[in-house]
Design a protein around this motif. Structure first.
Motif, PDB file in Angstrom:
ATOM      1  N   PHE A   1       0.844  -1.184   0.000  1.00  0.00           N
ATOM      2  CA  PHE A   1       0.000   0.000   0.000  1.00  0.00           C
ATOM      3  C   PHE A   1       0.885   1.242   0.000  1.00  0.00           C
ATOM      4  CE2 PHE A   1      -2.252   3.255   2.549  1.00  0.00           C
ATOM      5  CZ  PHE A   1      -3.311   3.492   1.691  1.00  0.00           C
ATOM      6  N   VAL A   2       0.670   2.139  -0.959  1.00  0.00           N
ATOM      7  CA  VAL A   2       1.438   3.382  -1.023  1.00  0.00           C
ATOM      8  C   VAL A   2       0.821   4.347  -0.022  1.00  0.00           C
ATOM      9  CG1 VAL A   2       2.189   5.298  -2.462  1.00  0.00           C
ATOM     10  CG2 VAL A   2       2.061   3.001  -3.420  1.00  0.00           C
ATOM     11  N   PHE A   3       1.539   4.575   1.066  1.00  0.00           N
ATOM     12  CA  PHE A   3       1.063   5.406   2.162  1.00  0.00           C
ATOM     13  C   PHE A   3       1.095   6.883   1.786  1.00  0.00           C
ATOM     14  CE2 PHE A   3       1.907   7.591   6.259  1.00  0.00           C
ATOM     15  CZ  PHE A   3       0.729   7.261   6.895  1.00  0.00           C
ATOM     16  N   GLY A   4       2.075   7.277   0.985  1.00  0.00           N
ATOM     17  CA  GLY A   4       2.188   8.671   0.582  1.00  0.00           C
ATOM     18  C   GLY A   4       3.146   8.812  -0.589  1.00  0.00           C
ATOM     19  N   GLU A   5       3.051   9.929  -1.283  1.00  0.00           N
ATOM     20  CA  GLU A   5       3.958  10.262  -2.383  1.00  0.00           C
ATOM     21  C   GLU A   5       4.437  11.679  -2.162  1.00  0.00           C
ATOM     22  OE1 GLU A   5       2.964   9.292  -6.463  1.00  0.00           O
ATOM     23  OE2 GLU A   5       1.185   8.272  -5.709  1.00  0.00           O
TER      24      GLU A   5
ATOM     25  N   SER B   1      15.550   4.184  -1.001  1.00  0.00           N
ATOM     26  CA  SER B   1      15.909   3.080  -1.891  1.00  0.00           C
ATOM     27  C   SER B   1      15.502   3.497  -3.303  1.00  0.00           C
ATOM     28  CB  SER B   1      15.162   1.802  -1.508  1.00  0.00           C
ATOM     29  OG  SER B   1      15.493   1.414  -0.200  1.00  0.00           O
ATOM     30  N   VAL B   2      16.145   2.891  -4.299  1.00  0.00           N
ATOM     31  CA  VAL B   2      15.840   3.201  -5.696  1.00  0.00           C
ATOM     32  C   VAL B   2      15.304   1.941  -6.346  1.00  0.00           C
ATOM     33  CG1 VAL B   2      16.734   4.068  -7.875  1.00  0.00           C
ATOM     34  CG2 VAL B   2      17.680   4.916  -5.738  1.00  0.00           C
ATOM     35  N   SER B   3      14.157   2.062  -7.017  1.00  0.00           N
ATOM     36  CA  SER B   3      13.508   0.884  -7.590  1.00  0.00           C
ATOM     37  C   SER B   3      14.037   0.511  -8.968  1.00  0.00           C
ATOM     38  CB  SER B   3      11.992   1.124  -7.672  1.00  0.00           C
ATOM     39  OG  SER B   3      11.715   2.249  -8.485  1.00  0.00           O
ATOM     40  N   ASP B   4      14.543   1.471  -9.719  1.00  0.00           N
ATOM     41  CA  ASP B   4      14.946   1.238 -11.101  1.00  0.00           C
ATOM     42  C   ASP B   4      16.461   1.390 -11.243  1.00  0.00           C
ATOM     43  OD1 ASP B   4      15.035   0.949 -13.833  1.00  0.00           O
ATOM     44  OD2 ASP B   4      14.016   2.830 -14.283  1.00  0.00           O
ATOM     45  N   GLU B   5      17.092   0.403 -11.871  1.00  0.00           N
ATOM     46  CA  GLU B   5      18.550   0.430 -12.025  1.00  0.00           C
ATOM     47  C   GLU B   5      18.997   1.600 -12.892  1.00  0.00           C
ATOM     48  OE1 GLU B   5      22.249  -2.421 -13.422  1.00  0.00           O
ATOM     49  OE2 GLU B   5      20.223  -3.232 -13.423  1.00  0.00           O
ATOM     50  N   ALA B   6      18.247   1.952 -13.925  1.00  0.00           N
ATOM     51  CA  ALA B   6      18.617   3.069 -14.801  1.00  0.00           C
ATOM     52  C   ALA B   6      18.625   4.387 -14.025  1.00  0.00           C
ATOM     53  CB  ALA B   6      17.654   3.151 -15.983  1.00  0.00           C
TER      54      ALA B   6
ATOM     55  N   TYR C   1       6.023   3.656   1.586  1.00  0.00           N
ATOM     56  CA  TYR C   1       5.278   2.461   1.967  1.00  0.00           C
ATOM     57  C   TYR C   1       5.277   2.352   3.488  1.00  0.00           C
ATOM     58  CZ  TYR C   1       5.740   1.189  -2.938  1.00  0.00           C
ATOM     59  OH  TYR C   1       5.676   1.181  -4.300  1.00  0.00           O
ATOM     60  N   VAL C   2       4.388   1.553   4.032  1.00  0.00           N
ATOM     61  CA  VAL C   2       4.318   1.385   5.479  1.00  0.00           C
ATOM     62  C   VAL C   2       5.567   0.665   5.981  1.00  0.00           C
ATOM     63  CG1 VAL C   2       2.991   0.396   7.381  1.00  0.00           C
ATOM     64  CG2 VAL C   2       1.801   1.411   5.445  1.00  0.00           C
ATOM     65  N   ASN C   3       5.987  -0.387   5.296  1.00  0.00           N
ATOM     66  CA  ASN C   3       7.192  -1.142   5.658  1.00  0.00           C
ATOM     67  C   ASN C   3       8.008  -1.439   4.410  1.00  0.00           C
ATOM     68  OD1 ASN C   3       6.390  -1.178   8.288  1.00  0.00           O
ATOM     69  ND2 ASN C   3       6.379  -3.387   8.504  1.00  0.00           N
TER      70      ASN C   3
ATOM     71  N   ARG D   1      12.929  -4.782  -2.344  1.00  0.00           N
ATOM     72  CA  ARG D   1      12.618  -3.421  -2.758  1.00  0.00           C
ATOM     73  C   ARG D   1      13.597  -2.424  -2.145  1.00  0.00           C
ATOM     74  NH1 ARG D   1       6.666  -2.310  -1.705  1.00  0.00           N
ATOM     75  NH2 ARG D   1       7.378  -2.026   0.406  1.00  0.00           N
ATOM     76  N   GLY D   2      14.264  -2.805  -1.069  1.00  0.00           N
ATOM     77  CA  GLY D   2      15.242  -1.930  -0.435  1.00  0.00           C
ATOM     78  C   GLY D   2      15.070  -1.899   1.072  1.00  0.00           C
ATOM     79  N   TYR D   3      16.004  -1.227   1.739  1.00  0.00           N
ATOM     80  CA  TYR D   3      15.986  -1.155   3.197  1.00  0.00           C
ATOM     81  C   TYR D   3      15.079  -0.063   3.730  1.00  0.00           C
ATOM     82  CZ  TYR D   3      20.099  -4.124   2.947  1.00  0.00           C
ATOM     83  OH  TYR D   3      20.958  -5.144   2.697  1.00  0.00           O
ATOM     84  N   SER D   4      14.729   0.876   2.888  1.00  0.00           N
ATOM     85  CA  SER D   4      13.949   2.033   3.321  1.00  0.00           C
ATOM     86  C   SER D   4      12.498   1.919   2.850  1.00  0.00           C
ATOM     87  CB  SER D   4      14.579   3.303   2.741  1.00  0.00           C
ATOM     88  OG  SER D   4      13.774   4.420   3.003  1.00  0.00           O
ATOM     89  N   PRO D   5      11.563   2.458   3.630  1.00  0.00           N
ATOM     90  CA  PRO D   5      10.177   2.507   3.147  1.00  0.00           C
ATOM     91  C   PRO D   5       9.964   3.603   2.096  1.00  0.00           C
ATOM     92  CG  PRO D   5      10.316   3.393   5.371  1.00  0.00           C
ATOM     93  CD  PRO D   5      11.672   2.852   5.036  1.00  0.00           C
ATOM     94  N   TYR D   6      10.972   4.465   1.898  1.00  0.00           N
ATOM     95  CA  TYR D   6      10.907   5.512   0.879  1.00  0.00           C
ATOM     96  C   TYR D   6      11.590   4.990  -0.386  1.00  0.00           C
ATOM     97  CZ  TYR D   6       9.971   8.310   4.996  1.00  0.00           C
ATOM     98  OH  TYR D   6       9.432   8.797   6.153  1.00  0.00           O
TER      99      TYR D   6
END
Length: 123
Positions: free
Chosen positions: A28-32, A77-82, A102-104, A109-114
């Motif tokens: 669930f995307v908690f915020g953007e 964290s960064v989702s896309d390698e490019a 994200y909440v967790n 996906r990475g170590y951070s919820p961001y």
């Protein structure tokens, strides 16, 4: 013999509740939002799941204690390698990054919820 229908209904409801809980907790995307600042670093790290992690130093000298200077750091964290490669090539420059919160965190996906999903501008 009694009908097994109530057992199947109960199991179905429990599976739906568990699925909803997992979705809320991890997908669930908690915020953007958008964060701006100087890119400190982006690295690829991890034991099993190699993910891109970074830190953005935001401008501002506000501190809770009088007489102290504090920098505001945004770890992500960064989702896309490019996107991560582009950030690595421009380390030290001013960035405006769009992220999803994200909440967790999830290990792949990475170590951070961001999670940064796009670069708005590089200056």
């Amino acid at each position: 013999m009694k009908s097994k229908k109530p057992i199947y209904i109960t199991i179905g409801i429990l599976i739906l509740i568990l699925g909803g809980f997992i979705y809320y907790r991890y997908y669930f995307v908690f915020g953007e939002g958008v964060k701006a600042g100087e890119l400190n670093y982006v690295v690829k790290k991890g034991y099993m799941f190699k993910t891109y992690e970074g830190k953005l130093i935001q401008s501002g000298i506000r501190s809770r204690q009088t007489g102290n200077i504090q920098s505001n750091e945004f770890e992500f964290s960064v989702s896309d390698e490019a996107i991560a490669q582009k950030m690595m090539l421009n380390s030290g420059k001013m960035f405006e990054l769009h992220y999803k919160e994200y909440v967790n965190a999830l290990p792949w996906r990475g170590y951070s919820p961001y999670v940064v999903d796009s670069i708005i501008s590089i200056k």
